[in-house]
Scaffold this motif. Structure first.
Motif, short mmCIF file in Angstrom:
data_model
loop_
_atom_site.label_atom_id
_atom_site.label_comp_id
_atom_site.label_asym_id
_atom_site.label_seq_id
_atom_site.Cartn_x
_atom_site.Cartn_y
_atom_site.Cartn_z
N ALA A 104 0.82 -1.20 0.00
CA ALA A 104 0.00 0.00 0.00
C ALA A 104 0.86 1.26 0.00
O ALA A 104 0.62 2.20 -0.78
N VAL A 105 1.88 1.30 0.86
CA VAL A 105 2.75 2.47 0.92
C VAL A 105 3.52 2.63 -0.39
O VAL A 105 3.64 3.75 -0.91
N PHE A 106 4.01 1.54 -0.94
CA PHE A 106 4.74 1.59 -2.21
C PHE A 106 3.86 2.12 -3.33
O PHE A 106 4.28 2.97 -4.13
N TYR A 107 2.62 1.63 -3.40
CA TYR A 107 1.69 2.12 -4.41
C TYR A 107 1.46 3.62 -4.28
O TYR A 107 1.47 4.36 -5.27
N MET A 108 1.23 4.09 -3.04
CA MET A 108 0.94 5.51 -2.85
C MET A 108 2.11 6.39 -3.27
O MET A 108 1.92 7.44 -3.89
N VAL A 109 3.32 5.96 -2.95
CA VAL A 109 4.50 6.72 -3.35
C VAL A 109 4.61 6.78 -4.87
O VAL A 109 4.83 7.85 -5.46
N MET A 110 4.43 5.65 -5.54
CA MET A 110 4.54 5.62 -7.00
C MET A 110 3.42 6.41 -7.66
O MET A 110 3.62 7.07 -8.68
N GLN A 111 2.23 6.38 -7.08
CA GLN A 111 1.12 7.16 -7.62
C GLN A 111 1.41 8.66 -7.53
O GLN A 111 1.17 9.40 -8.49
N CYS A 112 1.94 9.09 -6.41
CA CYS A 112 2.25 10.51 -6.25
C CYS A 112 3.37 10.95 -7.19
O CYS A 112 3.30 12.04 -7.79
N LEU A 113 4.38 10.11 -7.35
CA LEU A 113 5.47 10.44 -8.28
C LEU A 113 4.95 10.51 -9.71
O LEU A 113 5.33 11.41 -10.48
N GLY A 114 4.10 9.58 -10.08
CA GLY A 114 3.53 9.60 -11.42
C GLY A 114 2.70 10.84 -11.66
O GLY A 114 2.75 11.44 -12.75
N ALA A 115 1.92 11.25 -10.66
CA ALA A 115 1.10 12.44 -10.79
C ALA A 115 1.95 13.70 -10.95
O ALA A 115 1.64 14.58 -11.75
N ILE A 116 3.02 13.79 -10.19
CA ILE A 116 3.91 14.95 -10.30
C ILE A 116 4.53 15.03 -11.68
O ILE A 116 4.58 16.10 -12.31
N CYS A 117 4.98 13.90 -12.19
CA CYS A 117 5.58 13.88 -13.53
C CYS A 117 4.56 14.22 -14.61
O CYS A 117 4.86 14.95 -15.56
N GLY A 118 3.35 13.68 -14.48
CA GLY A 118 2.31 13.98 -15.47
C GLY A 118 1.97 15.45 -15.51
O GLY A 118 1.85 16.05 -16.59
N ALA A 119 1.81 16.07 -14.33
CA ALA A 119 1.51 17.50 -14.28
C ALA A 119 2.69 18.31 -14.81
O ALA A 119 2.50 19.35 -15.46
N GLY A 120 3.91 17.85 -14.54
CA GLY A 120 5.09 18.56 -15.03
C GLY A 120 5.17 18.58 -16.54
O GLY A 120 5.54 19.60 -17.14
N VAL A 121 4.80 17.49 -17.18
CA VAL A 121 4.81 17.45 -18.66
C VAL A 121 3.77 18.40 -19.22
O VAL A 121 4.02 19.10 -20.21
N VAL A 122 2.60 18.46 -18.60
CA VAL A 122 1.56 19.39 -19.05
C VAL A 122 2.05 20.83 -18.96
O VAL A 122 1.87 21.63 -19.89
N LYS A 123 2.68 21.18 -17.85
CA LYS A 123 3.21 22.54 -17.69
C LYS A 123 4.28 22.82 -18.73
O LYS A 123 4.40 23.94 -19.22
N GLY A 124 5.06 21.80 -19.08
CA GLY A 124 6.11 21.98 -20.08
C GLY A 124 5.58 22.36 -21.45
O GLY A 124 6.28 23.02 -22.23
N PHE A 125 4.35 21.95 -21.77
CA PHE A 125 3.79 22.27 -23.07
C PHE A 125 3.50 23.76 -23.21
O PHE A 125 3.76 24.36 -24.26
N LYS A 126 2.92 24.35 -22.18
CA LYS A 126 2.56 25.76 -22.26
C LYS A 126 2.56 26.35 -20.87
O LYS A 126 1.51 26.42 -20.20
#
Length: 287
Positions: free
Chosen positions: A133-155
Motif C-alpha cells: 500500500a505504501v509503495f503504491y501511494m509513493v509511486m502514484q504521487c510520483l507519477g502524478a507529479i511527472c504527469g503534471a510537469g509534462v503538461v506545464k512543459g507544453f505551455k
C-alpha cells in the motif's frame, strides 16, 4: 517455471478476490470461498519482481491520468481552444474515461488503483499489505507529479495563468462544503470499486470482472459532474498533490489538506460499509 511460480505466489493478485471467468468459470465449482486477508507486512514481496512491476504500472497509469486530464482542463479554460466548448462535461469525461481505460490496462498487474484513497480503502479491507500500500501511494504521487510537469512543459504561461488544474474550494463554498464533497465523492468511488470487484458477485456472475472498469470509470465521471463546481473534484490525493506541486503557488496549498483528509475519510467509510453491510449478505450461487 520456478521464477514464474514465485512471481504468482508473491504477485499483486495473491490476495485477489477474482474467480475464473468465461468458460473457465463454467467448468469449475462456483461456490464462493473467502480469500485469506493480506498480512500487515509481507517482507517477501520486496524480493519479487511482480512487486516492483506493479509499482511501475501504478506510476505509469497515474502519469498518463494526470497528463490527459490536466491537458483537458487547460484546453477547457483556454478560450482560444476548441476544447473550451466541451466545458465541465468534457473534463468529467476525460477523468472518467481515463480511469476506465487505465483500470482495464493495469488491473491484472497492480489491481489498477491509480489513487491513494482506493489503495487505502483496499488496505483497510485487508486486500493488500501495508508494504504494498505504501509503495503504491509513493509511486502514484510520483507519477502524478511527472504527469503534471509534462503538461506545464507544453505551455507554461497558460498553465500558470489558469491555476494549473490545482484543486481548491471555489468561491461561494466553505471549507466544510469542500471537505464534505470530497468525503462523499470518494465514498461513491471506493464503494463502486468494492462492489465491482466483489468476490461473491464474481463467483455468481462470471462476466462481472470483465465489466469492472466500466462502473468505476462511470462513478468518477458522475462525481466530477457533481463536484467540479465545488472543489474542482479531487477524490484522488495523488492527482491533487501533483497539480499543487507543479503549480506551486500559495493558492494551490491553502485548501490542500481537504484533498487528503476528505478522500481518506471517504475511503475508510466505504471500506467499513462494504465489510459490515455488503459482505454480510449470504452468498447464493446461480444454477
Amino acid at each position: 517455471m520456478e521464477g514464474k511460480e514465485e512471481d504468482v505466489r508473491l504477485g499483486a493478485n495473491r490476495f485477489s478476490e477474482r474467480q475464473p471467468i468465461g468458460t473457465a468459470a463454467q467448468s469449475q465449482d462456483k461456490d464462493y470461498k473467502e480469500p485469506p486477508p493480506a498480512p500487515l507486512f509481507e517482507p517477501g514481496e520486496l524480493k519479487s519482481w511482480s512487486f516492483y512491476r506493479a509499482g511501475i504500472a501504478e506510476f505509469m497509469a497515474t502519469f498518463l491520468f494526470l497528463y490527459i486530464t490536466l491537458l483537458t482542463v487547460m484546453g477547457v479554460k483556454n478560450s482560444n481552444s476548441q476544447c473550451s466548448t466541451v466545458g465541465i462535461q468534457g473534463i468529467a469525461w476525460a477523468f472518467g474515461g481515463m480511469i476506465f481505460a487505465l483500470v482495464y490496462c493495469t488491473a491484472g498487474i497492480s489491481g489498477g488503483h491509480i489513487n491513494p484513497a482506493v489503495t487505502f480503502g483496499l488496505f483497510l479491507a485487508r486486500k493488500l499489505s501495508l508494504t504494498r500500500a505504501v509503495f503504491y501511494m509513493v509511486m502514484q504521487c510520483l507519477g502524478a507529479i511527472c504527469g503534471a510537469g509534462v503538461v506545464k512543459g507544453f505551455k507554461k504561461g497558460l498553465y500558470d495563468s489558469q491555476g494549473g488544474g490545482a484543486n481548491v474550494v471555489n468561491p461561494g463554498y466553505t471549507k466544510g462544503d469542500g471537505l464534505g464533497a470530497e468525503i462523499v465523492g470518494t465514498f461513491v468511488l471506493v464503494y463502486t470499486v468494492f462492489s465491482a470487484t466483489d468476490a461473491k458477485r464474481n463467483a455468481r456472475d462470471s462476466h462481472v470482472p470483465l465489466l469492472a472498469p466500466l462502473p468505476i470509470g462511470f462513478a468518477v465521471f458522475l462525481v466530477h459532474l457533481a463536484t467540479i463546481p465545488i472543489t474542482g473534484t479531487g477524490i484522488n490525493p495523488a492527482r491533487s498533490l501533483g497539480a499543487a506541486i507543479i503549480y506551486n503557488k500559495h493558492h494551490a496549498w491553502s485548501d490542500h489538506w481537504i484533498f487528503w483528509v476528505g478522500p481518506f475519510i471517504g475511503a475508510a467509510l466505504a471500506a467499513t460499509y462494504h465489510q459490515i453491510v455488503i459482505r454480510a449478505i449470504p452468498f447464493k450461487s446461480r444454477p
